[in-house]
Design a protein around this motif. Structure first.
Motif, PDB file in Angstrom:
ATOM      1  N   ALA A   1       1.638   6.962  -6.838  1.00 61.88           N
ATOM      2  CA  ALA A   1       0.583   7.859  -7.300  1.00 61.88           C
ATOM      3  C   ALA A   1       0.936   9.330  -7.081  1.00 61.88           C
ATOM      4  CB  ALA A   1      -0.724   7.527  -6.582  1.00 61.88           C
ATOM      5  N   ASP A   2       1.949   9.595  -6.271  1.00 63.74           N
ATOM      6  CA  ASP A   2       2.343  10.960  -5.957  1.00 63.74           C
ATOM      7  C   ASP A   2       3.391  11.437  -6.960  1.00 63.74           C
ATOM      8  OD1 ASP A   2       2.555  13.378  -4.689  1.00 63.74           O
ATOM      9  OD2 ASP A   2       3.186  12.577  -2.756  1.00 63.74           O
ATOM     10  N   ASP A   3       3.816  12.676  -6.772  1.00 63.92           N
ATOM     11  CA  ASP A   3       4.895  13.249  -7.568  1.00 63.92           C
ATOM     12  C   ASP A   3       6.158  12.432  -7.337  1.00 63.92           C
ATOM     13  OD1 ASP A   3       6.932  14.747  -8.678  1.00 63.92           O
ATOM     14  OD2 ASP A   3       6.176  16.658  -7.955  1.00 63.92           O
ATOM     15  N   ALA A   4       6.789  12.003  -8.421  1.00 61.67           N
ATOM     16  CA  ALA A   4       7.977  11.145  -8.306  1.00 61.67           C
ATOM     17  C   ALA A   4       9.139  11.845  -7.622  1.00 61.67           C
ATOM     18  CB  ALA A   4       8.395  10.663  -9.692  1.00 61.67           C
ATOM     19  N   ASP A   5       9.125  13.182  -7.565  1.00 61.85           N
ATOM     20  CA  ASP A   5      10.210  13.919  -6.930  1.00 61.85           C
ATOM     21  C   ASP A   5      10.018  14.084  -5.421  1.00 61.85           C
ATOM     22  OD1 ASP A   5      11.538  14.298  -9.348  1.00 61.85           O
ATOM     23  OD2 ASP A   5      10.408  16.120  -9.807  1.00 61.85           O
ATOM     24  N   ARG A   6       8.871  13.648  -4.905  1.00 59.92           N
ATOM     25  CA  ARG A   6       8.603  13.755  -3.468  1.00 59.92           C
ATOM     26  C   ARG A   6       9.002  12.446  -2.783  1.00 59.92           C
ATOM     27  NH1 ARG A   6       4.374  16.798  -1.074  1.00 59.92           N
ATOM     28  NH2 ARG A   6       3.243  14.887  -0.619  1.00 59.92           N
ATOM     29  N   PRO A   7      10.031  12.459  -1.920  1.00 56.52           N
ATOM     30  CA  PRO A   7      10.510  11.207  -1.310  1.00 56.52           C
ATOM     31  C   PRO A   7       9.553  10.670  -0.249  1.00 56.52           C
ATOM     32  CG  PRO A   7      11.717  13.083  -0.419  1.00 56.52           C
ATOM     33  CD  PRO A   7      10.844  13.625  -1.522  1.00 56.52           C
ATOM     34  N   TYR A   8       9.492   9.336  -0.164  1.00 53.91           N
ATOM     35  CA  TYR A   8       8.711   8.621   0.840  1.00 53.91           C
ATOM     36  C   TYR A   8       9.665   7.721   1.632  1.00 53.91           C
ATOM     37  CZ  TYR A   8       4.085   9.964  -0.903  1.00 53.91           C
ATOM     38  OH  TYR A   8       2.956  10.659  -1.244  1.00 53.91           O
ATOM     39  N   PHE A   9       9.320   7.463   2.916  1.00 49.40           N
ATOM     40  CA  PHE A   9      10.232   6.713   3.779  1.00 49.40           C
ATOM     41  C   PHE A   9       9.480   5.624   4.532  1.00 49.40           C
ATOM     42  CE2 PHE A   9      12.028  10.810   2.948  1.00 49.40           C
ATOM     43  CZ  PHE A   9      13.376  10.553   2.732  1.00 49.40           C
ATOM     44  N   PHE A  10       9.912   4.396   4.329  1.00 49.01           N
ATOM     45  CA  PHE A  10       9.332   3.233   5.003  1.00 49.01           C
ATOM     46  C   PHE A  10      10.344   2.777   6.052  1.00 49.01           C
ATOM     47  CE2 PHE A  10       7.818  -1.118   5.544  1.00 49.01           C
ATOM     48  CZ  PHE A  10       6.445  -0.949   5.485  1.00 49.01           C
ATOM     49  N   ILE A  11       9.968   2.855   7.324  1.00 51.49           N
ATOM     50  CA  ILE A  11      10.888   2.597   8.432  1.00 51.49           C
ATOM     51  C   ILE A  11      10.564   1.252   9.068  1.00 51.49           C
ATOM     52  CG2 ILE A  11      11.726   3.455  10.653  1.00 51.49           C
ATOM     53  CD1 ILE A  11      11.018   6.272   9.732  1.00 51.49           C
ATOM     54  N   ILE A  12      11.597   0.428   9.253  1.00 52.82           N
ATOM     55  CA  ILE A  12      11.413  -0.912   9.817  1.00 52.82           C
ATOM     56  C   ILE A  12      12.214  -1.024  11.108  1.00 52.82           C
ATOM     57  CG2 ILE A  12      11.621  -3.394   9.414  1.00 52.82           C
ATOM     58  CD1 ILE A  12      11.677  -2.786   6.407  1.00 52.82           C
ATOM     59  N   ASP A  13      11.520  -1.106  12.215  1.00 47.69           N
ATOM     60  CA  ASP A  13      12.179  -1.289  13.508  1.00 47.69           C
ATOM     61  C   ASP A  13      12.524  -2.764  13.700  1.00 47.69           C
ATOM     62  OD1 ASP A  13      13.222  -0.623  15.951  1.00 47.69           O
ATOM     63  OD2 ASP A  13      11.297  -0.562  16.991  1.00 47.69           O
ATOM     64  N   GLU A  14      13.636  -3.025  14.395  1.00 48.79           N
ATOM     65  CA  GLU A  14      14.077  -4.397  14.691  1.00 48.79           C
ATOM     66  C   GLU A  14      14.155  -5.235  13.410  1.00 48.79           C
ATOM     67  OE1 GLU A  14      15.091  -5.085  17.592  1.00 48.79           O
ATOM     68  OE2 GLU A  14      13.971  -3.986  19.106  1.00 48.79           O
ATOM     69  N   ILE A  15      14.769  -4.682  12.381  1.00 46.95           N
ATOM     70  CA  ILE A  15      14.793  -5.368  11.087  1.00 46.95           C
ATOM     71  C   ILE A  15      15.510  -6.711  11.166  1.00 46.95           C
ATOM     72  CG2 ILE A  15      16.909  -4.221  10.283  1.00 46.95           C
ATOM     73  CD1 ILE A  15      15.557  -4.095   7.480  1.00 46.95           C
ATOM     74  N   ASN A  16      16.453  -6.857  12.083  1.00 43.28           N
ATOM     75  CA  ASN A  16      17.182  -8.119  12.181  1.00 43.28           C
ATOM     76  C   ASN A  16      16.442  -9.185  12.988  1.00 43.28           C
ATOM     77  OD1 ASN A  16      17.648  -6.347  14.361  1.00 43.28           O
ATOM     78  ND2 ASN A  16      19.477  -7.452  14.999  1.00 43.28           N
TER      79      ASN A  16
ATOM     80  N   THR B   1       2.082  -7.383 -12.272  1.00 42.42           N
ATOM     81  CA  THR B   1       3.491  -7.076 -12.050  1.00 42.42           C
ATOM     82  C   THR B   1       3.598  -5.924 -11.056  1.00 42.42           C
ATOM     83  OG1 THR B   1       3.495  -5.603 -13.965  1.00 42.42           O
ATOM     84  CG2 THR B   1       4.232  -7.887 -14.309  1.00 42.42           C
ATOM     85  N   PHE B   2       4.748  -5.843 -10.407  1.00 38.82           N
ATOM     86  CA  PHE B   2       4.936  -4.853  -9.348  1.00 38.82           C
ATOM     87  C   PHE B   2       6.363  -4.355  -9.389  1.00 38.82           C
ATOM     88  CE2 PHE B   2       6.242  -3.766  -4.998  1.00 38.82           C
ATOM     89  CZ  PHE B   2       5.252  -2.851  -4.661  1.00 38.82           C
ATOM     90  N   SER B   3       6.538  -3.075  -9.081  1.00 36.48           N
ATOM     91  CA  SER B   3       7.868  -2.483  -8.965  1.00 36.48           C
ATOM     92  C   SER B   3       7.879  -1.568  -7.747  1.00 36.48           C
ATOM     93  CB  SER B   3       8.235  -1.684 -10.222  1.00 36.48           C
ATOM     94  OG  SER B   3       7.360  -0.577 -10.379  1.00 36.48           O
TER      95      SER B   3
ATOM     96  N   ARG C   1       0.820  -1.208   0.000  1.00 37.49           N
ATOM     97  CA  ARG C   1       0.000   0.000   0.000  1.00 37.49           C
ATOM     98  C   ARG C   1       0.856   1.261   0.000  1.00 37.49           C
ATOM     99  NH1 ARG C   1      -2.763  -3.093   3.973  1.00 37.49           N
ATOM    100  NH2 ARG C   1      -1.885  -1.764   5.612  1.00 37.49           N
ATOM    101  N   PHE C   2       1.979   1.221   0.735  1.00 35.27           N
ATOM    102  CA  PHE C   2       2.856   2.386   0.808  1.00 35.27           C
ATOM    103  C   PHE C   2       3.491   2.668  -0.554  1.00 35.27           C
ATOM    104  CE2 PHE C   2       6.806   4.604   1.943  1.00 35.27           C
ATOM    105  CZ  PHE C   2       6.311   5.592   2.776  1.00 35.27           C
ATOM    106  N   CYS C   3       3.931   1.631  -1.240  1.00 35.04           N
ATOM    107  CA  CYS C   3       4.537   1.818  -2.564  1.00 35.04           C
ATOM    108  C   CYS C   3       3.518   2.369  -3.556  1.00 35.04           C
ATOM    109  CB  CYS C   3       5.112   0.497  -3.067  1.00 35.04           C
ATOM    110  SG  CYS C   3       6.637  -0.011  -2.241  1.00 35.04           S
ATOM    111  N   GLU C   4       2.291   1.869  -3.493  1.00 33.45           N
ATOM    112  CA  GLU C   4       1.260   2.368  -4.402  1.00 33.45           C
ATOM    113  C   GLU C   4       0.941   3.834  -4.114  1.00 33.45           C
ATOM    114  OE1 GLU C   4      -0.048   0.625  -7.129  1.00 33.45           O
ATOM    115  OE2 GLU C   4       1.764  -0.454  -6.507  1.00 33.45           O
ATOM    116  N   LYS C   5       0.960   4.217  -2.869  1.00 33.96           N
ATOM    117  CA  LYS C   5       0.727   5.613  -2.498  1.00 33.96           C
ATOM    118  C   LYS C   5       1.845   6.498  -3.032  1.00 33.96           C
ATOM    119  CE  LYS C   5       0.091   8.573   1.579  1.00 33.96           C
ATOM    120  NZ  LYS C   5       0.035   8.600   3.070  1.00 33.96           N
ATOM    121  N   ALA C   6       3.093   6.049  -2.882  1.00 36.08           N
ATOM    122  CA  ALA C   6       4.237   6.827  -3.375  1.00 36.08           C
ATOM    123  C   ALA C   6       4.223   6.906  -4.895  1.00 36.08           C
ATOM    124  CB  ALA C   6       5.542   6.192  -2.883  1.00 36.08           C
TER     125      ALA C   6
END
Length: 473
Positions: free
Chosen positions: A291-306, A338-340, A284-289
């Motif tokens: 749909a937005d302006d490609a020059d506007r950065p989005y950040f997905f944060i993962i706590d305790e990734i390990n 397909t997804f990117s 959902r986050f990727c689809e939201k980003a």
């Protein structure tokens, strides 16, 4: 967003014109006990209030200082120093303000509510008990497991314990950011200077970290407990965006049972006994980003990734997250499409280097992420400024002992830099670094950590425990 403090001001005089306006004040966060073991919670939550006891005292607004409250407590036969009671009463009357967030707790193990203060303090002498009252809009009522043991005090300002606040917000509000939600058009400006004023990192290292994230698209902030990894991650995102826009930041937490189905998409049972494809937060986050302006950065944060099984969670996405593979498409496992991953999506992971129960990160993940070490910042300019503003000799002595302790930890061949004691343990609001709080930090947070570090060397753990206790005794 900042508000005007409603703390009572001194009476105006001929030379006090500059006191006509209160100083701007950011939102504060409070941990609060609605009676022993939340005994008053049903009443308080239904009446949209919070209240504290000490009913022998008069209207708290009549006490001009903490010392006046302390003396009144002792006169009423309470005895002892009454440090915690005095502080709670003073903060309830004078330091809390409309718009602050309150978490109601039950004992040390449960959170039962979250609310926003909507009134000044008032005295209601007609109440049988708990006569010192504020109105609160309780936005969340339920029961959540507290992350660890909560402090036992009636009222605690936890504003500066950023990691703790964010854990509570994620626990109760389903990953709502701790910043007050604002529309993107009115989000406050946030730049490098703002980052450096809030995060104990040098300008040179900030520039390096920002460049690394821009080049790799994916960064892991690694460090020992208490160095402010989560807080730094969100502020890094804001500084790159140039504004505090939480709508372009999302945070999740990995754990041992987390899966691709939780992260990306998978089948979920329905009420009718069937199954339906449910999209996960990253999809959902990727689809939201996208749909937005490609020059506007989005950040997905993962706590305790390990803590998660990376290959299991990312699946085919492990290739797509590479910086030079952004925009390339692969067919999804659960959908005939397909997804990117858009180029404007950045991933920031956090990793606790002191967690011995976790396996070494997959080399495939290491190749796709840049790694940036966050270390304790006791000797940074920002922390030095906090120490100076706190003006507490006991805190100064405790920092000195922890610096010696960290040198011992770093030199220990079984531990090292990744196990040092972080500065966030001692980062608290000015005026709240009292003896009771420092004692709790030492006894309830740092010493248990040392017992875990040196579980096979109990003598060494006890020696350092004695040194720390000698400071706060």
């Amino acid at each position: 967003m900042e508000r005007w403090n409603n703390k009572p001001q001194p009476e105006a005089s001929e030379d006090s014109e500059d006191l006509e306006l209160a100083e701007p004040r950011p939102r504060h966060y409070w941990l609060y006990s609605p009676g022993p073991q939340a005994s008053e919670w049903d009443e308080f939550s239904s009446e949209s209030i919070m209240a504290i006891g000490w009913d022998d005292l008069d209207d708290l607004s009549t006490y001009p200082s903490r010392e006046a409250i302390r003396q009144a407590l002792n006169v009423d036969g309470a005895g002892g120093s009454q440090t915690n009671a005095t502080l709670a009463l003073w903060q309830f009357q004078n330091d809390m303000t409309v718009g602050d967030i309150v978490y109601a707790k039950e004992g040390r193990q449960k959170i039962v509510g979250r609310g926003e203060i909507t009134s000044n303090a008032r005295f209601e002498p007609e109440r049988e008990s708990y006569r010192h009252v504020r109105s609160v809009k309780w936005t969340h009522i339920g029961k959540w497991d507290h992350p660890g043991d909560a402090v036992t005090k009636t009222l605690t300002d936890i504003t500066k314990d950023h990691d703790y606040v964010e854990k509570l917000e994620a626990l109760i509000t389903d990953e709502v950011d701790t910043e007050q939600l604002v529309s993107p058009s009115t989000a406050p400006i946030y730049d490098k200077a703002a980052f450096l004023s809030e995060v104990y990192l040098s300008e040179t290292r900030y520039v390096r970290l920002r460049s690394l994230l821009g080049r790799k698209k994916n960064v892991i902030l690694a460090g020992p407990p208490g160095v402010g990894k989560t807080y730094a991650a969100k502020r890094l995102a804001y500084s790159i965006m140039g504004t505090k826009d939480p709508s372009r930041v999302q945070m999740i937490q990995f754990h041992q049972s987390y899966s691709y189905e939780d992260f990306m998409m998978g089948y979920r049972p329905t009420e009718n006994g069937g199954f339906i494809i449910s999209e996960g937060p990253f999809y959902r986050f990727c689809e939201k980003a996208r749909a937005d302006d490609a020059d506007r950065p989005y950040f997905f944060i993962i706590d305790e990734i390990n803590r998660g099984n990376i290959s299991k969670i990312f699946g085919e996405l492990l290739m797509l997250i590479e910086s030079d593979k952004r925009g390339q498409e692969l067919r999804l496992l659960y959908k005939n499409e397909t997804f990117s991953i858009p180029a404007n999506v950045h991933i920031i992971g956090m990793m606790n280097t002191a967690d011995r129960s976790l396996a070494v990160l997959d080399y495939a993940l290491r190749r796709r992420f840049g790694f940036f070490e966050l270390a304790p910042a006791y000797e940074s300019a920002g922390f030095a400024q906090w120490i100076q503003s706190a003006d507490n000799p006991m805190l100064n002595r405790l920092v000195s002992v922890i610096l010696d302790l960290n040198r011992e930890i770093i030199d220990d061949p079984t531990l090292g830099q990744g196990f040092a004691i972080g500065h966030s343990f001692l980062s608290q609001p000015v005026g709240n670094a009292d003896e009771a709080w420092l004692y709790s930090v030492v006894e309830d947070e740092i010493i248990p950590l040392l017992n875990e570090y040196w579980f096979d060397e109990p003598v060494k753990a006890e020696q350092w425990a004695d040194k720390l206790r000698a400071v706060v005794a």
